[in-house]
Design a protein around this motif. Structure first.
Motif, PDB file in Angstrom:
ATOM      1  N   TYR A  79       0.921  -1.253   0.307  1.00 16.21           N
ATOM      2  CA  TYR A  79      -0.035   0.027   0.085  1.00 16.21           C
ATOM      3  C   TYR A  79       1.167   0.979  -0.138  1.00 16.21           C
ATOM      4  CZ  TYR A  79      -2.975   3.556   1.894  1.00 16.21           C
ATOM      5  OH  TYR A  79      -3.639   4.748   2.359  1.00 16.21           O
ATOM      6  N   LEU A  80       0.653   2.039  -1.145  1.00 17.60           N
ATOM      7  CA  LEU A  80       1.594   3.129  -1.249  1.00 17.60           C
ATOM      8  C   LEU A  80       1.996   4.165  -0.054  1.00 17.60           C
ATOM      9  CD1 LEU A  80       3.293   3.940  -3.534  1.00 17.60           C
ATOM     10  CD2 LEU A  80       1.302   5.574  -4.341  1.00 17.60           C
ATOM     11  N   LEU A  81       0.939   4.405   0.825  1.00 14.08           N
ATOM     12  CA  LEU A  81       1.239   5.413   1.913  1.00 14.08           C
ATOM     13  C   LEU A  81       2.373   4.635   2.967  1.00 14.08           C
ATOM     14  CD1 LEU A  81      -1.309   7.524   3.769  1.00 14.08           C
ATOM     15  CD2 LEU A  81       0.430   6.304   5.091  1.00 14.08           C
ATOM     16  N   THR A  82       1.858   3.245   3.064  1.00 10.96           N
ATOM     17  CA  THR A  82       2.883   2.435   4.008  1.00 10.96           C
ATOM     18  C   THR A  82       4.228   2.424   3.343  1.00 10.96           C
ATOM     19  OG1 THR A  82       1.019   1.359   4.608  1.00 10.96           O
ATOM     20  CG2 THR A  82       3.043   0.603   5.450  1.00 10.96           C
ATOM     21  N   PHE A 131      -6.624   7.092  -3.228  1.00  9.36           N
ATOM     22  CA  PHE A 131      -7.072   8.059  -3.994  1.00  9.36           C
ATOM     23  C   PHE A 131      -7.233   7.621  -5.487  1.00  9.36           C
ATOM     24  CE2 PHE A 131      -5.749  11.391  -6.904  1.00  9.36           C
ATOM     25  CZ  PHE A 131      -6.641  12.418  -6.606  1.00  9.36           C
ATOM     26  N   THR A 132      -6.041   6.926  -5.838  1.00 11.30           N
ATOM     27  CA  THR A 132      -5.910   6.333  -7.131  1.00 11.30           C
ATOM     28  C   THR A 132      -7.074   5.311  -7.647  1.00 11.30           C
ATOM     29  OG1 THR A 132      -3.498   7.113  -7.320  1.00 11.30           O
ATOM     30  CG2 THR A 132      -4.351   5.470  -8.959  1.00 11.30           C
ATOM     31  N   LEU A 133      -7.232   4.450  -6.640  1.00  9.46           N
ATOM     32  CA  LEU A 133      -7.912   3.194  -6.756  1.00  9.46           C
ATOM     33  C   LEU A 133      -9.414   3.702  -7.000  1.00  9.46           C
ATOM     34  CD1 LEU A 133      -6.618   0.690  -4.379  1.00  9.46           C
ATOM     35  CD2 LEU A 133      -6.606   0.323  -6.768  1.00  9.46           C
ATOM     36  N   LYS A 192      -8.824  11.289   3.671  1.00  8.39           N
ATOM     37  CA  LYS A 192      -8.316  12.689   4.433  1.00  8.39           C
ATOM     38  C   LYS A 192      -6.738  12.180   4.709  1.00  8.39           C
ATOM     39  CE  LYS A 192     -12.248  14.498   6.541  1.00  8.39           C
ATOM     40  NZ  LYS A 192     -13.144  14.713   7.814  1.00  8.39           N
ATOM     41  N   GLN A 193      -6.748  11.001   5.252  1.00 10.81           N
ATOM     42  CA  GLN A 193      -5.296  10.826   5.673  1.00 10.81           C
ATOM     43  C   GLN A 193      -4.386  10.838   4.567  1.00 10.81           C
ATOM     44  OE1 GLN A 193      -4.841   6.809   7.149  1.00 10.81           O
ATOM     45  NE2 GLN A 193      -2.841   7.140   7.838  1.00 10.81           N
ATOM     46  N   GLU A 194      -4.734  10.254   3.566  1.00  7.32           N
ATOM     47  CA  GLU A 194      -4.002  10.222   2.569  1.00  7.32           C
ATOM     48  C   GLU A 194      -3.516  11.634   1.910  1.00  7.32           C
ATOM     49  OE1 GLU A 194      -5.246   7.686  -0.779  1.00  7.32           O
ATOM     50  OE2 GLU A 194      -4.794   6.020   0.167  1.00  7.32           O
ATOM     51  N   LYS A 195      -4.524  12.585   1.862  1.00  8.93           N
ATOM     52  CA  LYS A 195      -4.265  13.879   1.449  1.00  8.93           C
ATOM     53  C   LYS A 195      -3.378  14.698   2.424  1.00  8.93           C
ATOM     54  CE  LYS A 195      -6.642  17.635  -0.528  1.00  8.93           C
ATOM     55  NZ  LYS A 195      -7.655  18.804  -0.497  1.00  8.93           N
ATOM     56  N   LYS A 196      -3.622  14.224   3.749  1.00  9.69           N
ATOM     57  CA  LYS A 196      -2.815  14.958   4.671  1.00  9.69           C
ATOM     58  C   LYS A 196      -1.363  14.443   4.549  1.00  9.69           C
ATOM     59  CE  LYS A 196      -2.844  16.043   9.531  1.00  9.69           C
ATOM     60  NZ  LYS A 196      -3.103  15.175  11.032  1.00  9.69           N
ATOM     61  N   PHE A 197      -1.077  13.185   4.110  1.00  9.84           N
ATOM     62  CA  PHE A 197       0.291  12.909   4.159  1.00  9.84           C
ATOM     63  C   PHE A 197       0.892  13.260   2.981  1.00  9.84           C
ATOM     64  CE2 PHE A 197       3.252   9.146   2.731  1.00  9.84           C
ATOM     65  CZ  PHE A 197       3.946   9.343   3.671  1.00  9.84           C
ATOM     66  N   ILE A 243       2.957  15.932  -5.984  1.00 10.58           N
ATOM     67  CA  ILE A 243       3.859  15.178  -6.621  1.00 10.58           C
ATOM     68  C   ILE A 243       5.269  15.145  -5.667  1.00 10.58           C
ATOM     69  CG2 ILE A 243       4.711  17.247  -8.155  1.00 10.58           C
ATOM     70  CD1 ILE A 243       4.251  13.617  -9.383  1.00 10.58           C
ATOM     71  N   SER A 244       5.664  16.278  -5.137  1.00 13.31           N
ATOM     72  CA  SER A 244       6.911  16.194  -4.242  1.00 13.31           C
ATOM     73  C   SER A 244       7.113  15.161  -3.298  1.00 13.31           C
ATOM     74  CB  SER A 244       6.905  17.484  -3.516  1.00 13.31           C
ATOM     75  OG  SER A 244       5.935  17.607  -2.593  1.00 13.31           O
ATOM     76  N   THR A 245       5.960  14.583  -2.917  1.00 18.08           N
ATOM     77  CA  THR A 245       5.981  13.321  -1.749  1.00 18.08           C
ATOM     78  C   THR A 245       6.680  12.425  -2.572  1.00 18.08           C
ATOM     79  OG1 THR A 245       3.866  14.346  -0.880  1.00 18.08           O
ATOM     80  CG2 THR A 245       4.382  11.816  -0.303  1.00 18.08           C
ATOM     81  N   TYR A 246       6.111  12.226  -3.808  1.00 22.70           N
ATOM     82  CA  TYR A 246       6.762  10.879  -4.638  1.00 22.70           C
ATOM     83  C   TYR A 246       8.230  11.083  -4.945  1.00 22.70           C
ATOM     84  CZ  TYR A 246       1.736   9.520  -4.858  1.00 22.70           C
ATOM     85  OH  TYR A 246       0.591   9.675  -4.508  1.00 22.70           O
ATOM     86  N   THR A 247       8.311  12.304  -5.438  1.00 23.52           N
ATOM     87  CA  THR A 247       9.775  12.591  -6.253  1.00 23.52           C
ATOM     88  C   THR A 247      10.944  12.780  -4.897  1.00 23.52           C
ATOM     89  OG1 THR A 247       9.230  14.955  -6.090  1.00 23.52           O
ATOM     90  CG2 THR A 247       9.095  13.573  -8.276  1.00 23.52           C
ATOM     91  N   THR A 248      10.566  12.879  -3.720  1.00 26.30           N
ATOM     92  CA  THR A 248      11.577  12.832  -2.709  1.00 26.30           C
ATOM     93  C   THR A 248      11.768  11.573  -2.287  1.00 26.30           C
ATOM     94  OG1 THR A 248       9.848  13.680  -1.217  1.00 26.30           O
ATOM     95  CG2 THR A 248      11.161  15.371  -2.010  1.00 26.30           C
ATOM     96  N   PHE A 249      11.332  10.480  -2.642  1.00 26.26           N
ATOM     97  CA  PHE A 249      11.235   9.157  -2.015  1.00 26.26           C
ATOM     98  C   PHE A 249      12.588   8.793  -2.253  1.00 26.26           C
ATOM     99  CE2 PHE A 249      10.492   4.243  -2.383  1.00 26.26           C
ATOM    100  CZ  PHE A 249      10.155   4.140  -1.037  1.00 26.26           C
ATOM    101  N   SER A 250      13.208   8.854  -3.388  1.00 29.20           N
ATOM    102  CA  SER A 250      14.741   8.308  -3.699  1.00 29.20           C
ATOM    103  C   SER A 250      15.614   8.710  -2.283  1.00 29.20           C
ATOM    104  CB  SER A 250      15.231   8.853  -5.107  1.00 29.20           C
ATOM    105  OG  SER A 250      14.233   8.438  -6.022  1.00 29.20           O
TER     106      SER A 250
END
Ligand code: ZN
Length: 408
Positions: free
Chosen positions: A200-203, A224-226, A273-278, A283-290
């Protein structure tokens, strides 16, 4: 490359894990001396629907037609599934007049629990070797890849699902649209569709579970995506549960949009709601994962180098797909890990892809008495520690590497 769901052009990399062999391609004695294909393990994120996805380098028909993963070999998982079946029968009042269909039914381990309660079942499992085991257990199983075509065939033969189950399959689906359209078709008017998946993406982002990324997983989902994906085909998510199993899984309950008998649970709104808050909708949440993954890799190296400097012996526990991503990405091979063990007899006496670490029987651990047992199958950490507590006798210690290196 375009988004698997919304066709938007993909520009942003989520994480690039370099090149890796197919995670479940365990090798035998002769195969380790041959050329081994490595494929890029690079995931993208779509700026429009935020689907995290991997390019399909190897045809899924090749990946899944002789799959080594047999579900029945973990007690934790079997207990989880048994409870799920009992709960489903009770909650949705399922009886012997209903039909339960499972997609990617594996060796029939889940459907068996329904069958024991006299509920008619049907499995659909693409891996022929695994489907054969199910048929032996008298679980009716069709050995095909699921999609619109097979759904139409079944409906034509008067088969529609009152309960339609898809556990640990959605991330494996290369053609999402065809798959979801098939689900829509196969589900009876008042039927319940239950989908469960790990990674699960958030985890995954929160706990830096980069090892759950491998070639068999084409997509990584947020709720959100699902919701976007399913509502495009008039399927509605009415309940959602987050589960601890498999290092963080999500279970979704869906129905036809046209079915107004069921009310939407508050859990769906809360989760969104939780996903949005996270930050899952920026997009920056994803691009900083590396960056997070790089830090994790350095810590993993540090553990192995320190242990080897102190002349400690290290073995692995488990030969899961996720272990292969981790070992290949971090470049940890036979020089650090003497061998790994696995309860699954289908994996024993083979070698891990890429790193060529041998897979042995768990009894090997009490023979060689290693200083460290690195739990590669960390999602079954408690179970492994219980089964292997003998290592305490000679002062051996358990180690997990994800979300962060921990000597237990
Ligand atoms: Zn998209």
């Amino acid at each position: 490359m375009k988004c698997r769901f919304c066709n938007n052009k993909l520009k942003h990399i989520f994480i690039d894990l370099g090149k890796s062999p197919l995670a479940n391609s365990y090798l035998n004695n002769t195969e380790i001396n041959k050329m081994e294909p490595f494929y890029p393990l690079r995931t993208y994120v779509c700026t429009k629907c935020f689907l995290v996805q991997l390019e399909e380098f190897e045809k899924s028909t090749k990946i899944f037609s002789n799959y080594a993963y047999f579900s029945s070999y973990s007690q934790t998982w079997l207990n989880h599934v048994r409870d799920f079946v009992n709960n489903t029968i009770e909650r949705f009042k399922i009886s012997n007049t209903n039909l339960v269909i499972e997609i990617a039914s594996n060796d029939g381990y889940l459907l068996e629990y329904f069958k024991k309660q006299n509920i008619p079942v049907l499995g659909i499992e693409p891996a022929a070797n695994v489907a054969k085991v199910a048929k032996k257990k008298k679980i009716p199983t069709i050995s095909k890849f699921f999609g619109q075509k097979i759904a139409k065939e079944l409906v034509r033969n008067g088969k529609k699902a009152d309960v339609l189950i898809a556990f640990n399959v959605l991330p494996h689906v290369p053609n999402l649209t065809d798959f979801v359209k098939g689900l829509k078709k196969l589900l009876n008017n008042k039927g319940i569709l239950i989908i469960q998946f790990s990674a699960y993406l958030l985890t995954l982002i929160q706990k830096v579970e980069f090892d759950t990324i491998y070639h068999e997983h084409f997509s990584y989902f947020s709720l959100f995506t699902l919701q976007k994906i399913f509502s495009a085909y008039n399927l509605e998510i009415f309940d959602v549960e987050e589960l601890n199993i498999h290092g963080g899984s999500m279970r979704l309950y869906l129905k036809h949009l046209e079915n107004k008998d069921i009310i939407i649970s508050n859990s769906v709104i809360q989760k969104l709601k939780q996903e949005k808050k996270f930050g899952l909708t920026s997009i920056s949440t994803y691009t900083t994962f590396s960056n997070k993954v790089n830090i994790s890799k350095r810590k993993i190296w540090q553990f192995f180098i320190d242990a080897k400097r102190k002349r400690k012996t290290i073995v692995g526990y488990g030969a899961p797909a996720k272990g292969n991503t981790l070992l290949n990405y971090c470049g940890i091979g036979h020089d650090f890990i003497d061998y790994t063990v696995d309860l699954n007899p289908h994996k024993q006496n083979l070698f891990l892809p890429g790193t060529h670490i041998p897979i042995l029987k768990p009894t090997m651990i009490s023979k060689t008495k290693p200083d460290y047992v690195v739990i590669l199958a960390w999602n079954f950490k408690e179970e492994v520690m219980e089964q292997t507590k003998i290592i305490k006798k000679w002062g051996g210690k358990f180690v997990v590497l994800i979300p962060t290196v921990k000597v237990l």
